[in-house]
Design a protein around this motif. Structure first.
Motif, PDB file in Angstrom:
ATOM      1  N   ILE A   1      -4.243   6.723  10.393  1.00 53.06           N
ATOM      2  CA  ILE A   1      -3.576   5.431  10.279  1.00 53.06           C
ATOM      3  C   ILE A   1      -4.119   4.466  11.319  1.00 53.06           C
ATOM      4  O   ILE A   1      -4.332   4.789  12.433  1.00 53.06           O
TER       5      ILE A   1
ATOM      6  N   ALA B   1       3.875   3.203   1.051  1.00 56.50           N
ATOM      7  CA  ALA B   1       2.744   2.832   1.908  1.00 56.50           C
ATOM      8  C   ALA B   1       1.579   2.332   1.054  1.00 56.50           C
ATOM      9  O   ALA B   1       0.909   1.357   1.411  1.00 56.50           O
ATOM     10  N   THR B   2       1.364   2.982  -0.089  1.00 56.45           N
ATOM     11  CA  THR B   2       0.319   2.546  -1.019  1.00 56.45           C
ATOM     12  C   THR B   2       0.579   1.118  -1.476  1.00 56.45           C
ATOM     13  O   THR B   2      -0.322   0.266  -1.459  1.00 56.45           O
TER      14      THR B   2
ATOM     15  N   GLU C   1      -2.800  11.613  -0.091  1.00 60.06           N
ATOM     16  CA  GLU C   1      -1.524  12.331   0.029  1.00 60.06           C
ATOM     17  C   GLU C   1      -0.788  12.394  -1.302  1.00 60.06           C
ATOM     18  O   GLU C   1      -0.078  13.354  -1.572  1.00 60.06           O
TER      19      GLU C   1
ATOM     20  N   PRO D   1      -0.157  12.378   9.717  1.00 60.94           N
ATOM     21  CA  PRO D   1      -0.465  11.042   9.206  1.00 60.94           C
ATOM     22  C   PRO D   1      -1.118  10.132  10.232  1.00 60.94           C
ATOM     23  O   PRO D   1      -1.981   9.356   9.900  1.00 60.94           O
TER      24      PRO D   1
ATOM     25  N   ARG E   1      -5.950   2.974   5.283  1.00 64.57           N
ATOM     26  CA  ARG E   1      -4.565   3.439   5.129  1.00 64.57           C
ATOM     27  C   ARG E   1      -4.265   3.723   3.662  1.00 64.57           C
ATOM     28  O   ARG E   1      -3.581   4.706   3.335  1.00 64.57           O
TER      29      ARG E   1
ATOM     30  N   TRP F   1       4.543   7.881   1.088  1.00 64.86           N
ATOM     31  CA  TRP F   1       3.188   7.563   0.661  1.00 64.86           C
ATOM     32  C   TRP F   1       3.131   6.540  -0.471  1.00 64.86           C
ATOM     33  O   TRP F   1       2.241   5.696  -0.487  1.00 64.86           O
TER      34      TRP F   1
ATOM     35  N   LYS G   1      -5.807   7.070   2.663  1.00 63.50           N
ATOM     36  CA  LYS G   1      -4.990   8.172   3.174  1.00 63.50           C
ATOM     37  C   LYS G   1      -3.757   8.374   2.300  1.00 63.50           C
ATOM     38  O   LYS G   1      -3.431   9.507   1.914  1.00 63.50           O
ATOM     39  N   ALA G   2      -3.064   7.300   1.976  1.00 65.80           N
ATOM     40  CA  ALA G   2      -1.857   7.399   1.156  1.00 65.80           C
ATOM     41  C   ALA G   2      -2.186   7.939  -0.234  1.00 65.80           C
ATOM     42  O   ALA G   2      -1.474   8.807  -0.758  1.00 65.80           O
TER      43      ALA G   2
ATOM     44  N   ALA H   1       3.891   5.372   6.356  1.00 59.17           N
ATOM     45  CA  ALA H   1       3.037   6.557   6.375  1.00 59.17           C
ATOM     46  C   ALA H   1       3.563   7.594   7.360  1.00 59.17           C
ATOM     47  O   ALA H   1       3.606   8.786   7.053  1.00 59.17           O
TER      48      ALA H   1
END
Length: 121
Positions: free
Chosen positions: A121, A34-35, A61, A117, A54, A31, A57-58, A26
């Protein structure tokens, strides 16, 4: 899913390592990766609210608002007073409202309003 068997010292170390990887991805703006890492954590630890936050957030994004909303609803169900989940909900609601009022694509709007980010996180 989440059982006593997944709470061994080895599995907890794996969770810690995967969480560290997810944060680093992240921070690098990776992204999609991270996902994937956060989803892997949630397959092993379905009640991990930090991984859910998290993931939200990803997904925000990436412009995947519907999927983000589902993960966020689960996080809020498990931890209704979680401040990061509240911030994610406010951001997701604002992005949806902005897209509704000016007709811009949520992804375009998201790229313009993306924050640092590390805040989420």
């Amino acid at each position: 899913m989440d059982s006593e068997a997944t709470r061994t010292p080895g599995s907890m170390r794996l969770k810690k390592d995967l969480s560290h990887d997810a944060v680093n991805l992240a921070l690098q703006g990776e992204w999609q990766r991270a996902t994937e890492v956060n989803k892997a954590i949630l397959e092993l630890f379905s009640d991990d609210v930090e991984a859910m936050n998290r993931l939200v957030k990803a997904l925000i994004e990436l412009g995947s608002y519907e999927e983000a909303r589902k993960a966020l609803d689960k996080a809020c169900e498990l931890a209704p007073y979680n401040s990061i989940a509240k911030k994610n909900r406010a951001r997701l609601d604002q992005l949806a409202a902005d897209a509704d009022t000016d007709g811009s694509s949520p992804t375009q709007k998201n790229k313009k309003t993306a924050g640092a980010p590390q805040i989420f996180i």
